[in-house]
Design an enzyme around this catalytic site. Sequence first.
Site, PDB file in Angstrom:
ATOM      1  N   SER A 132      -3.294  -7.302   3.208  1.00  0.00           N
ATOM      2  CA  SER A 132      -3.476  -7.119   4.655  1.00  0.00           C
ATOM      3  C   SER A 132      -3.936  -8.416   5.307  1.00  0.00           C
ATOM      4  CB  SER A 132      -4.496  -6.012   4.927  1.00  0.00           C
ATOM      5  OG  SER A 132      -4.023  -4.773   4.487  1.00  0.00           O
TER       6      SER A 132
ATOM      7  N   LYS B 235     -17.797  -5.764   8.307  1.00  0.00           N
ATOM      8  CA  LYS B 235     -16.522  -6.414   8.616  1.00  0.00           C
ATOM      9  C   LYS B 235     -15.967  -5.903   9.933  1.00  0.00           C
ATOM     10  CE  LYS B 235     -13.731  -7.668   4.888  1.00  0.00           C
ATOM     11  NZ  LYS B 235     -12.749  -7.276   3.864  1.00  0.00           N
TER      12      LYS B 235
ATOM     13  N   ARG C  68      -1.986  -6.153  -8.396  1.00  0.00           N
ATOM     14  CA  ARG C  68      -1.010  -7.192  -8.096  1.00  0.00           C
ATOM     15  C   ARG C  68      -0.965  -8.258  -9.180  1.00  0.00           C
ATOM     16  NH1 ARG C  68      -3.560  -8.277  -2.299  1.00  0.00           N
ATOM     17  NH2 ARG C  68      -5.309  -8.212  -3.718  1.00  0.00           N
TER      18      ARG C  68
ATOM     19  N   HIS D 114       0.843  -1.208   0.000  1.00  0.00           N
ATOM     20  CA  HIS D 114       0.000   0.000   0.000  1.00  0.00           C
ATOM     21  C   HIS D 114       0.872   1.251   0.000  1.00  0.00           C
ATOM     22  CE1 HIS D 114      -3.102  -2.521   2.395  1.00  0.00           C
ATOM     23  NE2 HIS D 114      -3.613  -2.350   1.175  1.00  0.00           N
TER      24      HIS D 114
END
Length: 159
Positions: free
Chosen positions: A127, A41, A90, A17
């Site tokens: 993460s 979440k 990614r 990040h």
Amino acid sequence: MRRAVCPGSFDPITNGHLDIIARASKLYDVVHVAVMINQSKKGLFTIEERIELIREVTAEFGNVEVESFHGLLVDFCKERDIPAIVKGLRAVSDFDYELQMAQMNNGLTGVETLFVPTNPTYSFLSSSLVKEVATWGGDVSHLVPPVVLEALKKRLGKD
């Protein structure tokens, strides 16, 4: 003023990040880091803790503003006159999803999305993986900034 936003949950912020934010900070006068609030979440860190960690690790850039947001990212952009979203990619699987989001965001408000290929060093990094490895006592010191590592250890009782 050239402005962009780097959105995410950042639970916690990783070196991947940080790499994208650093690169965006060289291209834009102001980079907003928008920490997404997702009520469904339960995060490891509170929104306030994430914001504080991000502020600390991006302070050296001098042009990064960090705040939370709830709702549509395009509304966040519209309220702040931000014409661009910067997203790191990614893998091809990221592109499939992010392209749909970019097209939807552009169709809603005209906000452009710029894709930045992730540094290969961080191409596997998320993460979620950092939290999982750290939870089981694995070494994540090369994956997160030192202040984040300390916060992880403290939160997980691994210090």
